[in-house]
Design a protein around this motif. Structure first.
Motif, PDB file in Angstrom:
ATOM      1  N   ILE A 136       0.814  -1.217   0.000  1.00  0.00           N
ATOM      2  CA  ILE A 136       0.000   0.000   0.000  1.00  0.00           C
ATOM      3  C   ILE A 136       0.850   1.270   0.000  1.00  0.00           C
ATOM      4  O   ILE A 136       0.630   2.167  -0.845  1.00  0.00           O
ATOM      5  CB  ILE A 136      -0.977  -0.004   1.189  1.00  0.00           C
ATOM      6  CG1 ILE A 136      -1.912  -1.223   1.108  1.00  0.00           C
ATOM      7  CG2 ILE A 136      -1.795   1.284   1.229  1.00  0.00           C
ATOM      8  CD1 ILE A 136      -2.783  -1.250  -0.111  1.00  0.00           C
ATOM      9  N   PRO A 137       1.824   1.422   0.891  1.00  0.00           N
ATOM     10  CA  PRO A 137       2.621   2.677   0.872  1.00  0.00           C
ATOM     11  C   PRO A 137       3.314   2.957  -0.449  1.00  0.00           C
ATOM     12  O   PRO A 137       3.240   4.089  -0.948  1.00  0.00           O
ATOM     13  CB  PRO A 137       3.613   2.459   2.021  1.00  0.00           C
ATOM     14  CG  PRO A 137       2.909   1.508   2.938  1.00  0.00           C
ATOM     15  CD  PRO A 137       2.174   0.570   2.045  1.00  0.00           C
ATOM     16  N   PRO A 138       4.024   1.962  -1.059  1.00  0.00           N
ATOM     17  CA  PRO A 138       4.666   2.304  -2.339  1.00  0.00           C
ATOM     18  C   PRO A 138       3.673   2.614  -3.448  1.00  0.00           C
ATOM     19  O   PRO A 138       3.967   3.448  -4.318  1.00  0.00           O
ATOM     20  CB  PRO A 138       5.489   1.046  -2.669  1.00  0.00           C
ATOM     21  CG  PRO A 138       4.905  -0.044  -1.852  1.00  0.00           C
ATOM     22  CD  PRO A 138       4.387   0.598  -0.612  1.00  0.00           C
ATOM     23  N   LEU A 139       2.498   1.969  -3.436  1.00  0.00           N
ATOM     24  CA  LEU A 139       1.493   2.276  -4.452  1.00  0.00           C
ATOM     25  C   LEU A 139       0.969   3.695  -4.285  1.00  0.00           C
ATOM     26  O   LEU A 139       0.785   4.430  -5.272  1.00  0.00           O
ATOM     27  CB  LEU A 139       0.346   1.273  -4.379  1.00  0.00           C
ATOM     28  CG  LEU A 139       0.598  -0.112  -4.970  1.00  0.00           C
ATOM     29  CD1 LEU A 139      -0.577  -1.048  -4.674  1.00  0.00           C
ATOM     30  CD2 LEU A 139       0.828  -0.026  -6.479  1.00  0.00           C
ATOM     31  N   LEU A 140       0.714   4.091  -3.049  1.00  0.00           N
ATOM     32  CA  LEU A 140       0.231   5.448  -2.806  1.00  0.00           C
ATOM     33  C   LEU A 140       1.298   6.474  -3.173  1.00  0.00           C
ATOM     34  O   LEU A 140       0.984   7.594  -3.617  1.00  0.00           O
ATOM     35  CB  LEU A 140      -0.171   5.605  -1.333  1.00  0.00           C
ATOM     36  CG  LEU A 140      -1.414   4.829  -0.886  1.00  0.00           C
ATOM     37  CD1 LEU A 140      -1.635   4.995   0.606  1.00  0.00           C
ATOM     38  CD2 LEU A 140      -2.634   5.313  -1.656  1.00  0.00           C
ATOM     39  N   ALA A 141       2.578   6.092  -2.990  1.00  0.00           N
ATOM     40  CA  ALA A 141       3.667   7.011  -3.355  1.00  0.00           C
ATOM     41  C   ALA A 141       3.718   7.257  -4.856  1.00  0.00           C
ATOM     42  O   ALA A 141       4.204   8.305  -5.316  1.00  0.00           O
ATOM     43  CB  ALA A 141       5.002   6.444  -2.874  1.00  0.00           C
ATOM     44  N   LEU A 142       3.200   6.299  -5.615  1.00  0.00           N
ATOM     45  CA  LEU A 142       3.180   6.469  -7.070  1.00  0.00           C
ATOM     46  C   LEU A 142       1.989   7.286  -7.547  1.00  0.00           C
ATOM     47  O   LEU A 142       1.908   7.605  -8.732  1.00  0.00           O
ATOM     48  CB  LEU A 142       3.160   5.092  -7.745  1.00  0.00           C
ATOM     49  CG  LEU A 142       4.379   4.194  -7.503  1.00  0.00           C
ATOM     50  CD1 LEU A 142       4.202   2.864  -8.222  1.00  0.00           C
ATOM     51  CD2 LEU A 142       5.667   4.881  -7.962  1.00  0.00           C
ATOM     52  N   CYS A 143       1.072   7.598  -6.616  1.00  0.00           N
ATOM     53  CA  CYS A 143      -0.121   8.373  -6.988  1.00  0.00           C
ATOM     54  C   CYS A 143       0.090   9.858  -6.719  1.00  0.00           C
ATOM     55  O   CYS A 143      -0.790  10.558  -6.197  1.00  0.00           O
ATOM     56  CB  CYS A 143      -1.327   7.857  -6.211  1.00  0.00           C
ATOM     57  SG  CYS A 143      -1.794   6.163  -6.615  1.00  0.00           S
ATOM     58  N   MET A 191       1.168   7.521 -16.874  1.00  0.00           N
ATOM     59  CA  MET A 191       0.952   6.087 -16.961  1.00  0.00           C
ATOM     60  C   MET A 191       1.167   5.421 -15.609  1.00  0.00           C
ATOM     61  O   MET A 191       0.440   4.509 -15.216  1.00  0.00           O
ATOM     62  CB  MET A 191       1.884   5.481 -18.012  1.00  0.00           C
ATOM     63  CG  MET A 191       1.793   3.955 -18.119  1.00  0.00           C
ATOM     64  SD  MET A 191       0.138   3.387 -18.586  1.00  0.00           S
ATOM     65  CE  MET A 191       0.090   3.947 -20.280  1.00  0.00           C
ATOM     66  N   THR A 192       2.188   5.876 -14.898  1.00  0.00           N
ATOM     67  CA  THR A 192       2.464   5.315 -13.576  1.00  0.00           C
ATOM     68  C   THR A 192       1.296   5.603 -12.630  1.00  0.00           C
ATOM     69  O   THR A 192       0.849   4.727 -11.864  1.00  0.00           O
ATOM     70  CB  THR A 192       3.767   5.899 -13.007  1.00  0.00           C
ATOM     71  OG1 THR A 192       4.839   5.653 -13.924  1.00  0.00           O
ATOM     72  CG2 THR A 192       4.093   5.289 -11.661  1.00  0.00           C
ATOM     73  N   GLN A 193       0.770   6.811 -12.653  1.00  0.00           N
ATOM     74  CA  GLN A 193      -0.382   7.157 -11.801  1.00  0.00           C
ATOM     75  C   GLN A 193      -1.602   6.279 -12.136  1.00  0.00           C
ATOM     76  O   GLN A 193      -2.275   5.773 -11.242  1.00  0.00           O
ATOM     77  CB  GLN A 193      -0.734   8.628 -11.989  1.00  0.00           C
ATOM     78  CG  GLN A 193       0.331   9.603 -11.537  1.00  0.00           C
ATOM     79  CD  GLN A 193      -0.045  11.033 -11.876  1.00  0.00           C
ATOM     80  OE1 GLN A 193      -1.056  11.290 -12.533  1.00  0.00           O
ATOM     81  NE2 GLN A 193       0.777  11.985 -11.448  1.00  0.00           N
ATOM     82  N   GLU A 194      -1.801   6.097 -13.437  1.00  0.00           N
ATOM     83  CA  GLU A 194      -2.984   5.325 -13.848  1.00  0.00           C
ATOM     84  C   GLU A 194      -2.873   3.871 -13.405  1.00  0.00           C
ATOM     85  O   GLU A 194      -3.818   3.288 -12.886  1.00  0.00           O
ATOM     86  CB  GLU A 194      -3.145   5.417 -15.363  1.00  0.00           C
ATOM     87  CG  GLU A 194      -4.491   4.902 -15.886  1.00  0.00           C
ATOM     88  CD  GLU A 194      -4.466   3.414 -16.092  1.00  0.00           C
ATOM     89  OE1 GLU A 194      -5.543   2.775 -15.946  1.00  0.00           O
ATOM     90  OE2 GLU A 194      -3.384   2.863 -16.395  1.00  0.00           O
ATOM     91  N   ARG A 195      -1.669   3.273 -13.607  1.00  0.00           N
ATOM     92  CA  ARG A 195      -1.505   1.863 -13.238  1.00  0.00           C
ATOM     93  C   ARG A 195      -1.500   1.671 -11.719  1.00  0.00           C
ATOM     94  O   ARG A 195      -2.016   0.673 -11.207  1.00  0.00           O
ATOM     95  CB  ARG A 195      -0.203   1.322 -13.827  1.00  0.00           C
ATOM     96  CG  ARG A 195      -0.192   1.143 -15.320  1.00  0.00           C
ATOM     97  CD  ARG A 195      -1.102   0.010 -15.778  1.00  0.00           C
ATOM     98  NE  ARG A 195      -2.469   0.425 -16.036  1.00  0.00           N
ATOM     99  CZ  ARG A 195      -3.445  -0.415 -16.366  1.00  0.00           C
ATOM    100  NH1 ARG A 195      -3.206  -1.712 -16.450  1.00  0.00           N
ATOM    101  NH2 ARG A 195      -4.651   0.031 -16.590  1.00  0.00           N
ATOM    102  N   ALA A 196      -0.943   2.604 -10.998  1.00  0.00           N
ATOM    103  CA  ALA A 196      -0.928   2.493  -9.532  1.00  0.00           C
ATOM    104  C   ALA A 196      -2.350   2.597  -8.980  1.00  0.00           C
ATOM    105  O   ALA A 196      -2.767   1.800  -8.115  1.00  0.00           O
ATOM    106  CB  ALA A 196      -0.040   3.575  -8.937  1.00  0.00           C
ATOM    107  N   SER A 197      -3.117   3.561  -9.469  1.00  0.00           N
ATOM    108  CA  SER A 197      -4.505   3.692  -9.004  1.00  0.00           C
ATOM    109  C   SER A 197      -5.353   2.507  -9.472  1.00  0.00           C
ATOM    110  O   SER A 197      -6.263   2.067  -8.768  1.00  0.00           O
ATOM    111  CB  SER A 197      -5.104   5.005  -9.514  1.00  0.00           C
ATOM    112  OG  SER A 197      -5.067   5.072 -10.941  1.00  0.00           O
TER     113      SER A 197
END
Length: 829
Positions: free
Chosen positions: A116-123, A130-136
């Motif tokens: 969860i923390p690394p995914l939220l860091a990518l948002c 593209m990174t924001q879209e795939r992370a969300s």
């Protein structure tokens, strides 16, 4: 000599320099294990190439995703999410997003990787789109699981998602709103979403050009609307206007059902309903509902309005907006679910008397009556239930229902195969029954027979409703007679033994009403109902059940005087023995057999039972001859003169001769005897002779005390005169002789010429009831029977009533205060 110098080496002898760089190796592999090893490479290009190959491999099939998961690819990918290289982060999240669709992968992410923390860091805005879209997108997969909802909340994911949802990219916006919507399904997340400002954002996105975003917004609002704070925030953010305006857009009709669901949750609050009314949005909403062509919207709208109407304040607001007309319009729909929803709404609104009046004037009763004949079971049941509330305390609506043929339809529904139809039809009958005219109409339409049949239905709810309706109809004598003709007593007694407390209570109540008929009370007693009610009185718990059981027992005994005398050993002055058949069954002993009816006693052999004194008054006394007869309202002087002449020297034989002449007048001319009413006992001419003499000679006496005294003397003379206290009091021999002569255990009271306490007290009670003298009959111990009369002093009419014991045996005619020593001596051996 000078030293010789060493010659220097030439530069050509020096070794060439070593090239330490590793030559580029191009690897071509189809083994997933080899690709996984490449994820540990320090070179970003290699890692990105490996992630790209893995992504293509995963997209081919779910089996490939499972294979990589089994090889342990998930945790290395999660670690790469925190790489300092943007390209690595981007390729790794693309690969992880593809794998997150697999449930086994999500389980690994939950147990072994804190993703969860690394995914939220990518948002964040710093990352590539593209990174924001795939992370969300990955977060949307995780947010569907309950445990991940908790983890997202613990990591304050809502704050980052709300910020990211401001992106202009529709895919990013969709993923963020979907994640927020999934988080809102967890009740503890709703206050956090409210604090993060998610609701205004979601409301603004309702106007998006993308239907999927609109749908996700409505889902989020629906989940948040369960929280009171969120409902208030929706109202404060002008959400009601936006949602109602959304309903006005016909191009978005496929989402209108979900919008109505959101409004339904908001409208449960009275404050929200008032806000809708004050802004005029409620009227717009009702208009949209009526004009909508989408059946699902109409279905959900009826449910929403019906649920909102359960609140009393909301009900009043809806009534002011004339919601009844909306429901009436929906009744004309061809869809059964819409009709059922409209019926439910009308049922809730019918709690208001003013609303019931409006429904009647608008034609709801007629429309509902038409629904009773539809083929759909649920429509018939819902319409019947609505009618049951609509006709409550509304005579005009009852008349409309009758005019629409509703009575016959209700009787038909009582025989429906669907339990709910029977139940609500019975409730409707019970609602209409308080009106005498409708009771008569229902009884003549076969409602009693139909209700009796419902008592044997397997569903206790049907039985309970039918029992209540049957009790209401039993207020009329015609319904009680129909109850006997329909053989309704056995089902009553069966329901009295039901495990359902409500059914037992209503059954006892119905018995109390139906037992006003002596025939019904007798039938209940013959089938053992008296014993059942007695046991119920001793075992009942709960105020309502206890009161109903006591009332039933009281009514049964009041209508069945032999049973009352058998149980209590006392008949009060209000228990009148007139125009009936009475017998003395003897005392009820502890542990004895149940009460035996007269018909059962008469079927017993004379050798198996002792004589039973009977009183037969079903045959009417003929009118006296015109010449020389004395009117029942004869003057006091005639009665006094006859009494004085008897006191001055007339003997018993002469008096009995006068009685015998009266008997001949009755028996010799058959035309003088009126038609005998149905009964088990024959005409007791001797008893009628006593009654005739009493009416002619004692009815005109001036006071109750005089009548009681003179009647006591007459009764004592009729059974052999005064007795000595030390003498024998048994008269079994004459009774036994009469029993053998008639070959019946029933011994007519008028045929007994010599008797003691029992015979005299019973005859005295019968004759007092004929004269209107308030008299009680009491059974004591050791064969003692006595009478108590209520007398008032002759001088002062305001003098309180005295209770006096009448001496019929030792000093005939003496009236003793019931608390006096003389009375106590008379009542005991």
């Amino acid at each position: 000599m000078p030293k010789s110098k060493t010659p220097k080496k030439k530069d050509a002898d020096k070794a060439p320099p070593v090239d330490e760089k590793f030559q580029t190796v191009e690897v071509s592999t189809s083994n997933p294990r080899t690709v996984l090893l490449m994820l540990d490479s320090p070179e970003p290009v290699v890692v990105c190439k490996a992630c790209e190959v893995m992504h293509k491999f995963i997209e081919k099939s779910d089996a490939n995703c499972t294979e990589l998961n089994n090889l342990g690819a998930v945790c290395p990918l999660v670690n790469l999410l925190s790489s300092p290289d943007k390209a690595v982060r981007s390729f790794s999240v693309i690969c992880l997003a593809s794998m997150a669709r697999n449930a086994e992968v999500r389980l690994i992410l939950l147990k072994k990787c804190d993703c969860i923390p690394p995914l939220l860091a990518l948002c964040t805005p710093d990352e590539e789109l593209m990174t924001q879209e795939r992370a969300s997108f990955t977060i949307t997969h995780l947010a569907g699981d309950y445990t991940f909802k908790v983890k997202l909340l613990q990591n304050s994911a809502q704050d980052q998602l709300v910020k990211l949802a401001l992106s202009t990219d529709p895919d990013v916006k969709r993923n963020c709103i979907k994640s927020l919507s999934l988080m809102a399904e967890y009740y503890e997340s709703r206050p956090a979403l409210l604090e993060a400002g998610a609701l205004p954002l979601v409301l603004d996105c309702l106007s998006s050009e993308y239907a999927i975003i609109q749908e996700l917004c409505l889902n989020a609002l629906h989940s948040c609307a369960y929280h009171s704070g969120c409902r208030k925030a929706i109202i404060d953010s002008d959400g009601l206007t936006k949602i109602v305006s959304f309903l006005g857009q016909k191009d978005w009709s496929d989402l209108h059902t979900l919008a109505v669901c959101v409004l339904g949750l908001i409208m449960e609050d009275a404050d929200s309903m008032a806000a809708l009314q004050g802004s005029g949005l409620l009227m717009q909403l009702l208009t949209h509902i009526r004009e909508s062509t989408v059946i699902e919207v109409k279905k959900q709208s009826t449910k929403t309005l019906a649920k909102a109407a359960t609140n009393a304040i909301n009900r009043s607001i809806l009534h002011e907006q004339k919601v009844e007309k909306t429901f009436l319009d929906l009744l004309s729909s061809e869809d059964p679910c819409v009709i059922v929803g409209a019926c439910e709404g009308l049922t809730e609104m019918a709690a208001l008397s003013s609303s019931r009046q409006v429904m009647g004037t608008e034609g709801c009763v007629t429309s509902l009556a038409q629904c009773l004949g539809r083929e759909e079971d649920e429509v018939r049941a819902a319409a019947t239930r609505t009618l049951a509330t609509l006709v409550c305390d509304a005579p005009a609506n009852c008349k409309m229902l009758e005019d629409a043929g509703g009575v016959e339809l209700l009787v038909g529904l009582l025989q429906d195969t669907v339990a709910s139809c029977r139940q609500y039809a019975a409730e409707c009958v019970a609602t209409m029954a308080p009106d005498e005219a409708f009771r008569f109409e229902l009884a003549n339409s076969g409602a009693v027979q139909a209700l009796v049949d419902c008592l044997s239905f397997a569903d206790t709810r049907v039985q309970s409703s039918a029992m209540q309706a049957l009790g209401m109809l039993s207020c009329d004598c015609i319904a009680r007679q129909l109850l006997l003709e329909c053989n309704g007593v056995p089902p009553l007694l069966t329901c009295l033994q039901s495990p359902s407390g409500e059914l037992v209570q209503r059954t006892a109540w119905t018995i109390a009403i139906a037992a006003q008929s002596s025939q019904v009370a007798t039938a209940i007693g013959q089938l053992g109902g008296l014993d059942l009610v007695q046991r119920l009185c001793s075992t009942a718990t709960g105020h309502a059940l206890i009161e109903s059981a006591r009332m039933a027992l009281h009514k049964l005994l009041s209508s069945n005087l032999p049973a009352k005398y058998w149980i209590s050993g006392r008949l009060d002055h209000t228990d009148i023995i007139r125009d009936t058949e009475f017998f003395d069954p003897g005392p009820a002993l502890s542990g004895s057999t149940p009460y035996t009816s007269l018909s059962d006693l008469l079927s017993q052999s004379v050798t198996c039972h002792q004589p039973v004194l009977t009183v037969s008054l079903l045959a009417k006394l003929p009118p006296p001859p015109e010449e020389g007869s004395v009117n029942l309202e004869a003057s006091q002087s005639v009665g006094i003169n006859r009494t004085k002449s008897r006191q001055q020297g007339s003997k018993k034989k002469g008096k009995m001769e006068r009685g015998d002449s009266r008997i001949s007048e009755i028996s010799d001319d058959p035309s003088t005897v009126s038609e005998k009413l149905p009964g088990l006992l024959g005409l007791d001419t001797g008893l009628w002779a006593h009654i005739a003499y009493t009416r002619e000679n004692l009815a005109g006496l001036g006071s109750v005390e005089d009548q009681a005294t003179e009647l006591a003397k007459y009764v004592a003379d009729s059974f052999g005169g005064a007795l000595e206290r030390s003498g024998p009091f048994g008269f079994e021999l004459p009774e036994g002789q009469l029993m053998r002569e008639q070959q019946s255990i029933a011994v007519p009271l008028g045929e007994v010429k010599a008797g003691g306490f029992q015979h005299r007290a019973l005859l005295y009670k019968v004759l007092c009831d004929q004269l209107g003298v308030p008299c009680s009959l009491v059974r004591g111990e050791y064969g003692r029977h006595w009478n108590e009369v209520l007398v008032r002093g002759q001088c002062d009419e305001s003098e309180s009533v005295r209770v006096c014991v009448v001496d019929l045996v030792f000093s005939p005619g003496a009236l003793m205060e019931h608390t006096s020593p003389l009375a106590a001596q008379y009542l005991t051996i």
